[in-house]
Design an enzyme around this catalytic site. Structure first.
Site, PDB file in Angstrom:
ATOM      1  N   TYR A 150       0.797  -1.222   0.000  1.00 14.35           N
ATOM      2  CA  TYR A 150       0.000   0.000   0.000  1.00 14.35           C
ATOM      3  C   TYR A 150       0.835   1.280   0.000  1.00 14.35           C
ATOM      4  CZ  TYR A 150      -4.794  -1.577   0.066  1.00 14.35           C
ATOM      5  OH  TYR A 150      -6.017  -2.082  -0.290  1.00 14.35           O
TER       6      TYR A 150
ATOM      7  N   GLU B 155      -1.511 -30.281  15.747  1.00 14.00           N
ATOM      8  CA  GLU B 155      -2.080 -29.730  14.514  1.00 14.00           C
ATOM      9  C   GLU B 155      -3.196 -28.734  14.787  1.00 14.00           C
ATOM     10  OE1 GLU B 155      -3.245 -32.606  11.550  1.00 14.00           O
ATOM     11  OE2 GLU B 155      -4.544 -31.200  10.515  1.00 14.00           O
TER      12      GLU B 155
ATOM     13  N   ASP C 267      -3.675 -35.117  12.662  1.00 15.05           N
ATOM     14  CA  ASP C 267      -4.753 -36.003  12.240  1.00 15.05           C
ATOM     15  C   ASP C 267      -4.167 -37.153  11.432  1.00 15.05           C
ATOM     16  OD1 ASP C 267      -6.632 -34.398  13.394  1.00 15.05           O
ATOM     17  OD2 ASP C 267      -7.307 -33.467  11.533  1.00 15.05           O
TER      18      ASP C 267
END
Lengths: 441, 441
Positions: free
Chosen positions: A184, A270, A322
């Site tokens: 920006y 996780e 997982d």
């Protein structure tokens, strides 16, 4: 069976109030209880963890699994490689003088009549390769000229000069900004954030500095809790006193200092649901450890922080993800880095993370009920097969075996599936048993 | 112009090192400098902030903008309403005894020959309405029977009983769990997490307790920094000593206690980039405030935390969001709640948040360069028009005006667009000036 459960008292797994139903849930609770009885006293488990921690502290660089090059030290990596690019953390003065030298050389080139041009490392994907010796993805050393007096590169040369000057300004003020902030400051020139982001990575390679040395930081996502004390921008943070919420991992790693710990290992998690369970149960008080999570896909700040902990504390890192291809993918990002940031892989990666759980073989071993497992989708299977072809998986025979089991059974499961044995099964039974059996690969 | 900039010294906006280019960026820097000169000494700004804070502290419930019913007190809201459902925070003993009473009444119904049935509040969307007097979305009181001896409701009645028993077990252990944990304790029965989640909301309504009183928590996303001290699960947290990373907002609000603060206002920030800027510049030391962000869409934990701060500290809340329809939407979630959680709107919402910036009118007023503004997409315009029809916007004439300006100019801008005036423009010029001019609506 309901009798046995009542006797188990408050230590028994949740779900005990429905003693009338001889259903899956109460069978699970009694199985959890049988595992619980297998647990040795904590002292005995702690002794083996201490041995692990001291082995890890001495493994520099000799015992580090494969090649010696896998060493995880704070030496200057810029010296030991000519075939690939290595960037390093540098302090403000060093980066500033590198920018000055670069600009000076460009000025000399102009004066010598060779024109205004930058020499920029190529970051194309063909240039990003996995080096088995290093066990991470690196960027090969191959540079291209970026002259101003050329229609195809004039704009990019201008953007490069502008980014160099902006980074210089940020460093002079001693502040940190985000990539978005940088964009920006000159939208007219940059046009699209992708352009300024790409050039920022170029500048990082050209200067041989990490992006965090340029004081351009990523947003933070991770949290940490446990046996860790550090300073964040001068403030002393005691992570045993961060309640259940934990301490947000700071976006600017160079403001982190004074790392101290009496932990025996680092537990990488996780997801935040498991993190919350561990934090609320103050798992780190029973088994001294540092618990951290990036809440899903690891962000740069969390990866930098983990590596920093590993380098300074030399603790083993155990991971709880997982049991699906993405869990493994997340491990790979922590361990080998992402292709996009290959030039910075030395600073972002933490080799030698142990896969503690939930592993595909755990599903049967720990009798995770059928209904808590999920069938893998076609996409899951595709990702799993891709992982099987990855060098970093192939290096570890037991990982290959686990992944093959997953692809064979076509079943996946979340860490949360362990809740089927009771809400605190994770912290009271599963993890202690894993630690006792040194069941990591 | 470059002369003026050099004289401005290190306080000038970034971008100063490219003094050769009379481009947009340096014009912006000189404009920023002219605004800087408008700033009064901090003491004078602080005096007006103190007046604001003390007005806010006394506004209970008299001066609270519109209706007196908008009051934000810790009284028991269960008593003052018969037409709509209000749930309240309850301690473990109260929730446990409510569950016991409920189960007892079901047992009595069985003994009386009326069968096994629950009476469950209807949570359909036609039952969720916005009450202008309360300035939030509420759930109308309308109940439906959920008998076990009926094919269409037998399963739901069973799930309800099971969820009640699980919540009872969680409370007995004094722990907190996530919705996902709850689901996994009985996947066979629940089948899909959407089922157990929905019934959990039912149970919350039936018992008249908030979901956090049931000890089922959402994952955390928010961070806080600034002039705030509180206890997270017994650990004393001083948010002025949380570095740049800040303190992660705890998922379980009932473990938060001992809130103390000498802040004059709460600064609610939409995104973490702006949060990081404020934290690194220690903005709260110059203007005593508490700075918090949910990093985008507000999660339940952050909303609960903000409300808790507002209730206990009675401080004005000023919001910094992007100048687009989503910025306003985020404000609406903090202020009026989401439809899905309408039954809990009293505990989740914080009325009377002031819209500080970035407002559509700021774009011209603060001369945000054209190239830092983005054209609104068709979808943006659609959402903007929907917001214009929302009761909570219509109540505030100046909000309507701003939104109309946005839809007229079809331009949006992020908070980060302010970086075009220099990286620290936000903390050094824009916000101080906003505070000085009391420019909030």
């Amino acid at each position: 069976m309901s009798e046995r459960k009542r006797r188990a008292g408050p230590g028994a797994a949740a779900g005990g109030s429905t003693s009338k139903k001889p259903r899956g849930a109460s069978a699970a609770a009694s199985y959890a209880q049988s595992l619980r009885s297998k647990l040795r006293p904590d002292d005995s488990i702690l002794a083996s963890l201490r041995a692990l921690a001291s082995a890890s502290a001495q493994s520099k660089p000799a015992t580090a699994s494969s090649a010696g090059a896998k060493a995880l030290a704070e030496d200057d990596p810029a010296s030991d490689s000519s075939s690939y690019i290595v960037v390093a953390d540098q302090d403000i003065n060093s980066v500033t003088s590198r920018i000055n030298r670069l600009v000076l050389s460009v000025a000399r080139s102009i004066l010598a009549g060779r024109g205004f041009s930058f020499s920029v490392p190529s970051r194309t994907s063909t240039n990003q390769v996995y080096l088995p010796d290093l066990d991470r993805i690196v960027l090969l050393r191959r540079e291209a000229a970026r002259p101003f007096a050329n229609v195809t590169t004039a704009r990019k040369a201008t953007v490069t000069a502008r980014v160099l000057s902006l980074v210089h300004a940020v460093l002079r003020r001693g502040i940190h900004v985000t990539k978005r902030d940088l964009f920006y400051t000159d939208v007219k020139l940059f046009e699209d954030q992708a352009h300024s982001d790409a050039v920022l990575d170029d500048v990082s390679c050209m200067l041989g500095c990490t992006r965090s040395s340029l004081h351009v930081v990523a947003s933070e996502k991770g949290v940490v809790v446990g046996r860790l004390i550090f300073h964040d921008d001068g403030d002393r943070i005691d992570c045993t006193r961060m309640g259940v919420g934990g301490k947000a991992i700071p976006p600017n790693i160079d403001r982190v200092s004074g790392i101290e710990s009496d932990a025996l290992f680092i537990l990488l998690v996780e997801k935040d649901a498991a993190f919350m369970r561990l934090a609320e149960d103050r798992f780190y008080n029973r088994f001294p450890c540092i618990i951290l999570t990036a809440k899903g896909q690891p962000d740069v700040a969390t990866r930098l922080f983990l590596r920093r902990l590993k380098v300074e504390l030399k603790l083993p890192v155990l991971a709880m993800v997982d049991s699906d291809p993405y869990g493994l993918k997340i491990l790979s990002v922590y361990m080998c880095g992402s292709k996009n940031m290959s030039y910075d892989s030395a600073n972002l990666t933490t080799p030698d993370i142990k896969w503690l759980g939930v592993r595909p073989s755990d599903l049967d071993k720990y009798r995770v009920p059928e209904q808590c497992r999920l069938p893998m989708t076609d996409h899951d299977i595709k990702v799993g097969k891709e992982m099987l072809a990855e060098d970093f998986v192939k290096q570890n025979a037991s990982w290959v075996k686990e992944l093959e089991t997953m692809l064979q059974t076509k079943q996946k499961a979340e860490i949360q599936a362990l809740s089927s044995f009771g809400f605190q099964y994770l912290t009271e039974v599963y993890l202690p048993l894993k630690l006792q059996q040194e069941d990591w690969i």
